[in-house]
Design a protein around this motif. Sequence first.
Motif, PDB file in Angstrom:
ATOM      1  N   GLU A  89      66.829  96.976  46.107  1.00 31.17           N
ATOM      2  CA  GLU A  89      65.748  97.804  46.631  1.00 31.17           C
ATOM      3  C   GLU A  89      65.436  98.960  45.689  1.00 31.17           C
ATOM      4  O   GLU A  89      64.286  99.361  45.546  1.00 31.17           O
ATOM      5  N   GLU A  90      66.467  99.489  45.042  1.00 33.87           N
ATOM      6  CA  GLU A  90      66.257 100.578  44.096  1.00 33.87           C
ATOM      7  C   GLU A  90      67.188 100.428  42.910  1.00 33.87           C
ATOM      8  O   GLU A  90      68.361 100.093  43.062  1.00 33.87           O
ATOM      9  N   SER A 122      68.026 102.955  39.561  1.00 32.10           N
ATOM     10  CA  SER A 122      67.691 104.279  39.041  1.00 32.10           C
ATOM     11  C   SER A 122      68.738 104.774  38.061  1.00 32.10           C
ATOM     12  O   SER A 122      69.863 104.269  38.021  1.00 32.10           O
ATOM     13  N   THR A 124      56.359  96.540  42.785  1.00 32.44           N
ATOM     14  CA  THR A 124      57.370  97.587  42.612  1.00 32.44           C
ATOM     15  C   THR A 124      56.709  98.916  42.274  1.00 32.44           C
ATOM     16  O   THR A 124      55.590  98.963  41.752  1.00 32.44           O
ATOM     17  N   SER A 135      63.268 105.693  38.462  1.00 30.67           N
ATOM     18  CA  SER A 135      63.620 104.699  39.486  1.00 30.67           C
ATOM     19  C   SER A 135      62.610 103.578  39.526  1.00 30.67           C
ATOM     20  O   SER A 135      61.430 103.781  39.228  1.00 30.67           O
ATOM     21  N   HIS A 142      61.527 101.112  42.586  1.00 29.40           N
ATOM     22  CA  HIS A 142      61.682 100.861  44.017  1.00 29.40           C
ATOM     23  C   HIS A 142      61.029  99.528  44.364  1.00 29.40           C
ATOM     24  O   HIS A 142      59.913  99.256  43.940  1.00 29.40           O
ATOM     25  N   PRO A 197      60.960  98.268  47.966  1.00 31.01           N
ATOM     26  CA  PRO A 197      61.348  98.324  49.379  1.00 31.01           C
ATOM     27  C   PRO A 197      61.025  97.054  50.161  1.00 31.01           C
ATOM     28  O   PRO A 197      61.648  96.776  51.170  1.00 31.01           O
TER      29      PRO A 197
END
Length: 161
Positions: free
Chosen positions: A5-6, A8, A89, A108, A110, A112
């Motif tokens: 999901e992430e 970073s 994304t 980052s 992401h 989700p």
Amino acid sequence: MANREEISATIDIEAPPEVVWHLVSDPAQMPRWSPQCRKMIVRGKGPVGVGTTTINVNRRGPLFWPTRSKVKEFVPGKRFAFKIAENGTVWSYDLEPTATGGTRLTESRHAPHGVSNLSNFLTQRVLGGTDNFEVELEQGMRQTLERIKAAAESGDLAGKA
């Protein structure tokens, strides 16, 4: 494998947020920082801000592929985020002032809602699989942040120290 999901990475930079912002908020400079981005062309006229769109060229070894992005957040000195049309994304740069007058910079990616089916299919078939590709993205983020740090701390704001 499912997408993270992430992803970073964070770095502390001995330069004030306004200097770091100058470097990360200009899409045309992205190829200076990213080991994967080869070109980021801003479409339209006027300053970059929410709604600005870009055409991007990415590279991994002998492979090249285009993407399109749209700026979703543009908060001077704090946050720059853009969404990639092809995979859904959101990439972001978050800046926080440090107690020493420097900047903590976080990059980052992401996802989700995951990554698009087409993007995942191509990642599996062409780029060696989701897990390997996401590890490379994380390594690339660290390299990107190191390059931004070096430029900010040396005062190389235009690529000509």
